[in-house]
Design an enzyme around this catalytic site. Structure first.
Site, PDB file in Angstrom:
ATOM      1  N   SER A  99       0.782  -1.259  -0.055  1.00 29.39           N
ATOM      2  CA  SER A  99      -0.045  -0.004  -0.088  1.00 29.39           C
ATOM      3  C   SER A  99       0.807   1.203  -0.071  1.00 29.39           C
ATOM      4  O   SER A  99       2.063   1.418   0.416  1.00 29.39           O
ATOM      5  CB  SER A  99      -0.742   0.043   1.152  1.00 29.39           C
TER       6      SER A  99
ATOM      7  N   TYR B 224      -2.706  -0.957  10.342  1.00 29.33           N
ATOM      8  CA  TYR B 224      -2.888  -1.518   8.850  1.00 29.33           C
ATOM      9  C   TYR B 224      -1.646  -1.316   8.255  1.00 29.33           C
ATOM     10  O   TYR B 224      -0.851  -1.917   7.558  1.00 29.33           O
ATOM     11  CB  TYR B 224      -4.147  -0.961   8.343  1.00 29.33           C
TER      12      TYR B 224
END
Ligand code: NAD
Length: 254
Positions: A147, A160
């Site tokens: 990400s 996360y």
């Protein structure tokens, strides 16, 4: 001849979202695609049917990746189905895409949620690679869906972000480890992509404006924007790229 003709790919979390886009694209490129899903057989079957309708080959594989038993189940089912279809349990491309997000800030994160995030986003790819190393052919490909939050600070979803940071380190070390086998290992770092995880806030006028403004290209990312990069990394054209993290945020926060 399509560029992945004769190759076999396993894409985790391919029943929807980015994984679905990747499975469709690799199928279109000529690969036989194993469409892994967690619990929604219907959507996974739809992806398989769509690949077949486009002239490709695919089959679905179920496994819950929250624990190691699920990883073992995925390895067993995948290799068994592969062997029955191709006569071999060897494959060429592993895309570690399955992942979960969080909406919890630092103060709100529970130990259980923290552990779950790391279980699905870090532990599962680690043990999946470990268990499939002897099945992955020399000259193969591993693509990790990481990400843009490993480059851009977003402290509201800190736990996360940490999982994707760990995945990037896995990516780098794995590339070094597998180089002698001519297996390349790269990570793709999407920004905001229009998938189910973002639907609630992204499908509002404010969400659209925020997401569009984040990218210097002025639009919201689509699953195909990521899938096309994965297709390239999986292909022979990307043979000299390994251990890299490819930014796929459409130039967010440059
Ligand atoms: P999504 O929720 O639509 O898809 C996630 C997939 O992972 C689903 O197919 C789901 O079934 C699977 N999965 C989740 N938990 C699982 C479990 N316990 N067992 C088996 N499968 C499980 O999300 P997405 O947006 O398509 O995300 C795909 C990947 O891209 C994730 O790794 C995510 O972190 C990453 N990512 C997404 C975005 C974004 O904006 N959508 C941005 C950057 C990175």
């Amino acid at each position: 001849m399509e560029r992945l003709e004769g190759k076999v790919a396993l894409v985790t979390g391919a029943g929807r979202g980015i994984g679905r886009g990747i499975a469709l694209r690799l199928g279109q490129d000529g690969a036989l695609v194993a469409v892994h899903y967690g619990n929604n057989k219907t959507t996974a079957d739809e992806v398989v049917e769509q690949i077949k309708a486009n002239g490709g080959q695919a089959f679905a594989v179920q496994a819950d990746l929250r624990n190691i038993a699920g990883v073992h189940q995925l390895v067993e089912t995948f290799t068994a189905k592969l062997e029955s279809q191709t006569g071999s349990s060897h494959f060429d491309i592993l895309v570690n895409n399955a992942g979960i997000g969080t909406a919890q800030k630092l103060e709100e994160t529970t130990e259980q949620e923290f552990d779950q995030l790391f279980a699905v986003n870090v532990k599962a790819p680690f043990f999946l690679v470990q268990q499939l190393l002897s099945n992955l052919r020399d000259g193969g490909r591993i693509v990790n869906v990481s990400s843009g939050v490993t480059r851009i600070a977003m402290p509201d979803i800190i736990s996360y972000n940490m999982t994707k940071g760990a995945l990037n380190i896995f990516n780098l070390n794995l590339a070094q480890l597998l180089g002698p086998r001519n297996i390349t290992v790269n990570a793709v770092l999407p920004g905001i992509i229009d998938t189910d995880v973002n639907a609630a806030w992204l499908h509002t006028p404010e969400g659209q404006a925020m997401a569009k403004n984040m990218s210097t290209l002025g639009r919201v990312g689509e699953t195909a924007d990521v899938a096309d990069i994965v297709s390239f990394l999986a292909s022979d054209d990307a043979r000299w790229i390994t251990g890299d993290t490819i930014d796929a945020t459409g130039g967010s926060h440059l």
